[in-house]
Enzyme design. Structure first.
Site, short mmCIF file in Angstrom:
data_model
loop_
_atom_site.label_atom_id
_atom_site.label_comp_id
_atom_site.label_asym_id
_atom_site.label_seq_id
_atom_site.Cartn_x
_atom_site.Cartn_y
_atom_site.Cartn_z
N SER A 186 1.55 -9.72 -0.86
CA SER A 186 1.25 -8.29 -0.79
C SER A 186 1.43 -7.66 0.59
CB SER A 186 -0.18 -8.04 -1.29
OG SER A 186 -1.08 -8.85 -0.56
N GLU A 191 -9.86 5.61 3.04
CA GLU A 191 -10.68 4.53 3.55
C GLU A 191 -9.74 3.37 3.81
OE1 GLU A 191 -10.07 4.89 0.41
OE2 GLU A 191 -9.47 2.84 -0.09
N LYS A 234 0.81 -1.22 0.00
CA LYS A 234 0.00 0.00 0.00
C LYS A 234 0.85 1.28 0.00
CE LYS A 234 -4.15 -1.87 0.09
NZ LYS A 234 -5.03 -1.76 -1.08
#
Lengths: 395, 265
Positions: free
Chosen positions: A377, A110, A88
């Site tokens: 991830s 969010e 991210k």
């Protein structure tokens, strides 16, 4: 092969379906992003942050123990080793820089699993921006460590106690905040979703994963892989690793959605597998909806995949049949999670475990020479409670 | 066919401004919704906006979110919404305007949705998440069905864009009073007045203001400049807070009287 058109469409998917209040901001953002992305100084600043602050390039690790257990050669792209523990940060550093360029002092985001919220909070702390994160109440409970991390990093976390209390409600709340405060606020959306130009911005900022992977596998194996497997919630880590390989048609690209308790149970988050085209959160894409276009509830153990929509780029790649989208149940993902812990000493995020579980299935059918890359991830420290809760309930 | 345009001509000749109340379709119950709509006409409504509930209403604040979810949880579907609107059309003679989200329109197909609107006696449609940029595949279908498409503009819309949007819009132009979502507010900022003046200067069609109007003062402030006002949440709050059908009707009529007073002076 992958181009977004002037109106923000990938083929039939994408576009801008938002209240008019946001349109001027979206147009301004598009212009600013296009300029920054081509600007050498901006890119150099971003690259140095990715390198020195986040620790890129992340390793491509040949998981030999898994390989000998599963049959194929399994490589893990270690996005879990990024600062804040997931891919991210690639996007939040880029967008926070963009916000500074736009002169916006307040950031909203969010978050589902809390990884995007944490990465946003860190980027804001670094760049001196005010940060507000919206998180569903159920997610705040099941991903509690990330809630604490965000607050520690100085973010204000607002818990949303509406609907299912997950990513969908958090995203709606963030969009509504943006509609209200658009003049001084930039919305750092966490996945390749939302109105144009967000899906494209997130795709570009995440594409670093695939560029690195391509170089690394060529160095380590002397060739391109046979399979690349990544989990798909909104679809940012998957498009991030797929992007550099889209033209390499010999490389099988596989996105993995959550089948939850099973596709026939009705309790899943398999948007591409079970959904149909419609509009949610500003773009036209596959979504889980009923015959009247009301959004259906999703259910999966993984907060990061618990979303009834998906990025428009994935809808396009599905229809083009360039990427295959499969599903894995919660149970299979939790089993793969355990295997990576015990045989490689790596605790993966629950989200990434869905990709792992599918890679396991492929590897079992493949031969020893087959190369399978899994995009790992994120890391799973946040999930320890969810896993033990899940296992307790199953007993 | 009741035309919005004719209504404004009639209003103009009598020197009045349009009062456009909003109801959530199927709220608080199917029967009471139809009765409320009739009551609104009796209380001086010039047109009525009817919202078809959506599970995720992006532009709506807490009141409309709640009323929408309540209607949906009682089993409202697009089919039953249309049959309720037909009932309203049968009992009233003022223009009815549908407000709904784009996914509600797209799911059955735009053409089909537009013809259902016209079969139900609907005169116009407002789609808060249909941007001017996405208008092409929608405008023609509604035009063919003789449904006015009413676009929204916001305080953030540059004046040239207001001009373009007004030119694409028919019936009236919907001005969102503030940057934000729907919901009753006690007062509205002075900047809204500047925005209305700018929009009036470039719009060839009437300009109506919505979002936040809740009482006589805000009705007077907005009505003084615009051609009409739209009131939703404040009205729904009255219905929601009432303990009986009678109390709900009393609440609705007293608010309508107050708004009419602010508007007509």
């Amino acid at each position: 092969m992958l181009r977004v058109d002037k109106s923000g469409y990938y083929g039939d998917y994408g576009g801008r379906f938002v209240p008019e209040t946001l349109m001027p901001a979206l147009m301004e953002l598009e212009t600013a992003f296009n300029k920054c992305w081509k600007d050498r100084k901006f890119r150099a600043e971003l690259d140095s942050l990715l390198r020195d602050y986040s620790g890129r390039p992340t390793p491509l690790y040949h998981a030999q123990n898994l390989s000998s257990r599963w049959g194929a050669q399994v490589f893990l792209k270690r996005e879990d080793l990024n600062h804040t523990g997931a891919h991210k940060i690639n996007n939040t550093l880029g967008q926070a820089l963009l916000a500074k360029y736009l002169g916006k002092k307040r950031i909203i985001a969010e978050t589902g699993a809390g990884q995007h919220g944490t990465a946003t909070a860190a980027a804001c702390a670094l760049m001196g921006l005010r940060c507000v994160v919206y998180m569903g109440k159920i997610d705040a409970e099941r991903q509690h460590p990330n809630l604490l991390r965000m607050r520690m990093l100085g973010a204000e976390v607002i818990e949303i106690d509406q609907g299912t209390g997950t990513l969908k409600e958090a995203t709606t709340a963030a969009i509504q905040d943006w509609v209200t405060n658009v003049r001084n606020t930039h919305y750092i959306i966490g996945s390749t979703v939302g109105p144009h130009p967000f899906p494209e911005i997130v795709r570009k900022f995440q594409s670093v994963i695939g560029r690195e992977t391509k170089k690394q596998i060529k160095n380590q194996a002397g060739r391109l892989p046979d399979y690349i497997v990544a989990c798909v919630g909104g679809g940012s880590n998957s498009i991030g690793i797929f992007d550099a390989f889209l033209k390499d048609t010999d490389v099988h690209l596989i996105g993995v959605e959550s089948a939850g308790e099973g596709l026939s149970s009705g309790k899943h988050a398999a948007t591409l597998k079970k959904g149909s085209p419609g509009v949610l959160h500003g773009s036209l894409s596959y979504l889980l909806q009923d015959r009247d276009g009301q959004i259906l509830l999703t259910e999966t153990v993984s907060a990061g995949l618990d979303y009834p929509g998906v990025g428009p780029v994935h809808s396009f790649l599905k229809d083009q049949q360039r990427v295959k989208y499969n599903t894995v149940t919660d149970r299979e993902a939790v089993a793969a999670f355990g295997e990576l812990c015990r045989f490689e000493g790596i605790i993966p995020a629950l989200e990434s475990s869905f990709a792992l579980a599918h890679a396991r299935k492929i590897s079992r059918k493949a031969n020893r020479k087959t190369i399978v890359i899994v995009n790992l991830s994120g890391r799973g420290d946040k999930d320890l409670e969810s896993i033990s809760h899940y296992e307790k309930n199953r007993r | 066919m009741r035309k919005i345009e004719d209504k404004f001509v009639e209003l103009k000749s009598s020197g009045r401004k349009a009062l456009i109340p909003y109801l959530t379709c199927g709220f608080p119950s199917h029967g009471r919704f139809v009765d409320c709509a009739k009551l609104l006409e009796d209380c001086g409504a010039d047109m009525i906006e009817i919202g078809i509930p959506h599970s995720d209403p992006m532009a709506d604040g807490p009141t409309i979110k709640r009323t929408s979810h309540q209607a949906l949880s009682k089993g409202l579907t697009t089919d039953s919404a249309f049959s309720l609107m037909e009932k309203v059309a049968a009992r009233t003679s003022i223009p009815l305007i549908v407000m709904c989200y784009i996914n509600t329109v797209m799911k059955p197909g735009v053409r089909k949705f537009a013809s259902r609107c016209s079969a139900a006696g609907i005169s116009g449609i407002i789609i808060p998440d249909l941007t001017f940029e996405e208008r092409h595949r929608f405008l023609e279908c509604f035009k063919n069905a003789e449904i006015d498409v009413i676009f929204l503009t916001a305080p953030t819309t540059p004046v040239n864009r207001v001009r373009e949007i007004a030119a694409a819009s028919s019936g009236y132009l919907y001005l969102v009073s503030i940057t934000g979502i729907t919901g009753a507010r006690k007062s509205l900022p002075g900047s809204t007045e500047t925005f209305i003046r700018k929009a009036k200067a470039v719009s060839p069609i009437p300009v109506c203001v919505g979002f936040g109007i809740s009482n006589e003062a805000t009705a007077r402030q907005m009505g003084g400049l615009a051609d009409g006002i739209i009131v939703g949440s404040a009205l729904l709050n009255r219905i929601e807070n009432a303990n009986s059908r009678r109390e709900a009707f009393r609440g609705v009529s007293s608010l309508m009287k107050e708004l009419r007073k602010g508007l007509d002076r």
